[in-house]
Design a protein around this motif. Structure first.
Motif, PDB file in Angstrom:
ATOM      1  N   HIS A 236       2.123 -49.821   2.392  1.00  0.00           N
ATOM      2  CA  HIS A 236       1.294 -50.727   3.184  1.00  0.00           C
ATOM      3  C   HIS A 236       2.062 -51.549   4.215  1.00  0.00           C
ATOM      4  O   HIS A 236       1.655 -52.651   4.574  1.00  0.00           O
ATOM      5  CB  HIS A 236       0.487 -51.643   2.258  1.00  0.00           C
ATOM      6  CG  HIS A 236      -0.407 -50.894   1.342  1.00  0.00           C
ATOM      7  ND1 HIS A 236      -1.004 -51.458   0.230  1.00  0.00           N
ATOM      8  CD2 HIS A 236      -0.807 -49.585   1.351  1.00  0.00           C
ATOM      9  CE1 HIS A 236      -1.722 -50.546  -0.401  1.00  0.00           C
ATOM     10  NE2 HIS A 236      -1.619 -49.396   0.263  1.00  0.00           N
TER      11      HIS A 236
ATOM     12  N   SER B 152       3.042 -45.572   0.599  1.00  0.00           N
ATOM     13  CA  SER B 152       2.079 -45.045   1.562  1.00  0.00           C
ATOM     14  C   SER B 152       2.522 -43.616   1.845  1.00  0.00           C
ATOM     15  O   SER B 152       3.535 -43.391   2.523  1.00  0.00           O
ATOM     16  CB  SER B 152       2.066 -45.888   2.840  1.00  0.00           C
ATOM     17  OG  SER B 152       1.364 -47.092   2.637  1.00  0.00           O
TER      18      SER B 152
ATOM     19  N   ALA C  45      -0.874 -48.448   6.881  1.00  0.00           N
ATOM     20  CA  ALA C  45      -0.695 -49.894   7.061  1.00  0.00           C
ATOM     21  C   ALA C  45       0.683 -50.299   7.579  1.00  0.00           C
ATOM     22  O   ALA C  45       1.019 -51.476   7.557  1.00  0.00           O
ATOM     23  CB  ALA C  45      -1.025 -50.665   5.786  1.00  0.00           C
TER      24      ALA C  45
END
Length: 356
Positions: A179, A231, A266
């Motif tokens: 993120h 991620s 993100a």
């Protein structure tokens, strides 16, 4: 056989089912301390039957907070309040875990219901850090690039956070490398332009994460699992990819990581993300299939049959619920009824258990 309600054992920790409460920031702490809100919020998910309740991102240093209201684990005084939570979760038959985090260049913001803006020093903000002096976006400050001493301090901060997590009674520790926060920032070429041992090649960009993993694992008893959230893609050309995640998973396996929690995105403000039900499950499936490392699937998992299919088909070993668990703290109890599984309800609630 309903796979979602089969126990899941890693090391010496057995989850009663495959439903995990995903870490979700509550922005309800003062100086990093947990509060009655955390006890009730997290305790209700244990009452609701989750196999594992993962606490929100807990900052390992004050400068690693997303907001001044973040949960913290940077001082020993934080331990007793966290212990109160783990003790209660255990009485309800659940396991407890905590996510250790450093927000990196995305730190020093007001929380969402206070506006979400970058905080100035006059507003209680602080200088952010990152792998390189690259701001997340035009609305974010440019971070200071960490030097070698700063990197070593980050590793030590995670080490001490892990020590405190063990003292607080957590059975699972998860490292937050997703993120767009600090560990992810080092991993992605979109945010890491270093030319030293922590930048450039894939091996250099994942070096900090592997050092944090080693420091964390050294503070944990051998019988407790270590998870990592990543991620699995930046959804952006030139960024981190699913294939990178597979490559990393093999290194993490060798380093003593027990499960890869596969989220996405993100790290950049604009990415072409195909959001839809279970849109991130493909990455958990890819890592599990190509490496054998257990995985967790997260992202728009909202109903019992969907969760069961993910586990039963071998796409992931556990499912992590975020917003759906906010809507329904008792999702596991309701899912068991929907899927035709008999599970034990809290004795205080048995009179309300639906009959089949």
């Amino acid at each position: 056989m309903i796979h979602l309600f089969q126990p899941f054992t890693q090391r010496n920790v057995t989850l009663r089912n495959r439903i995990v409460i995903s870490p979700m920031c509550q922005y309800s702490s003062v100086d990093g301390f947990s509060s009655d809100w955390h006890l009730v919020h997290l305790g209700s998910r244990a009452v609701g039957g989750a196999g594992l309740v993962l606490l929100e991102a807990a900052a390992v240093t004050p400068v690693g907070r997303i907001t001044p209201d973040d949960l913290g684990i940077w001082q020993d005084e934080h331990v007793p309040g966290l212990r109160r939570i783990t003790d209660f979760i255990r009485t309800q038959g659940g396991a407890s875990g905590i996510q250790l985090a450093h927000a990196g260049r995305k730190a020093s913001h007001a929380n969402t219901w206070k506006g979400g803006q970058t905080l100035t020093p006059a507003e209680g903000g602080w200088t952010t850090v990152g792998p390189s002096a690259i701001a997340f976006s035009d609305d974010y400050p440019t971070p200071q690039a960490l030097d070698k001493a700063g990197i070593e301090q980050v590793v030590e901060d995670f080490r001490q956070g892990a020590r405190r997590a063990v003292e607080a009674g957590f059975e699972v520790i998860e490292l937050h490398a997703a993120h767009g926060y600090l560990l992810h920032e080092f991993m992605s070429p979109l945010s890491n332009e270093r030319t030293d041992a922590y930048g450039g090649s894939f091996e250099n960009r994942v070096r900090l994460l592997l050092e944090v993993v080693a420091a964390t694992r050294a503070e944990m008893p051998d019988d407790r699992p270590l998870w990592v959230r990543i991620s699995a893609t930046d959804w952006t050309e030139g960024g981190w990819t699913g294939d990178d995640s597979v490559r990393l998973a093999r290194l993490l396996q060798d380093a003593g990581v027990d499960l890869l929690d596969c989220s996405t995105a993100a790290n950049v403000p604009k990415a072409d993300i195909p959001v839809g039900p279970g849109y991130q499950v493909q990455f958990a499936e890819q890592v599990r299939r190509e490496t054998g490392l257990p995985t967790g699937a997260v992202g728009l998992i909202t109903d019992a049959q969907q969760a069961e299919e993910i586990v039963a088909s071998g796409q992931a070993d556990v499912v992590l619920l975020g917003r759906e668990s906010l809507r329904d703290p008792y999702f596991p109890l309701h899912a068991a009824h929907e899927l035709g599984v008999d599970v034990k309800w809290p004795v205080q609630y048995e009179r309300a258990q639906p009959k089949r």
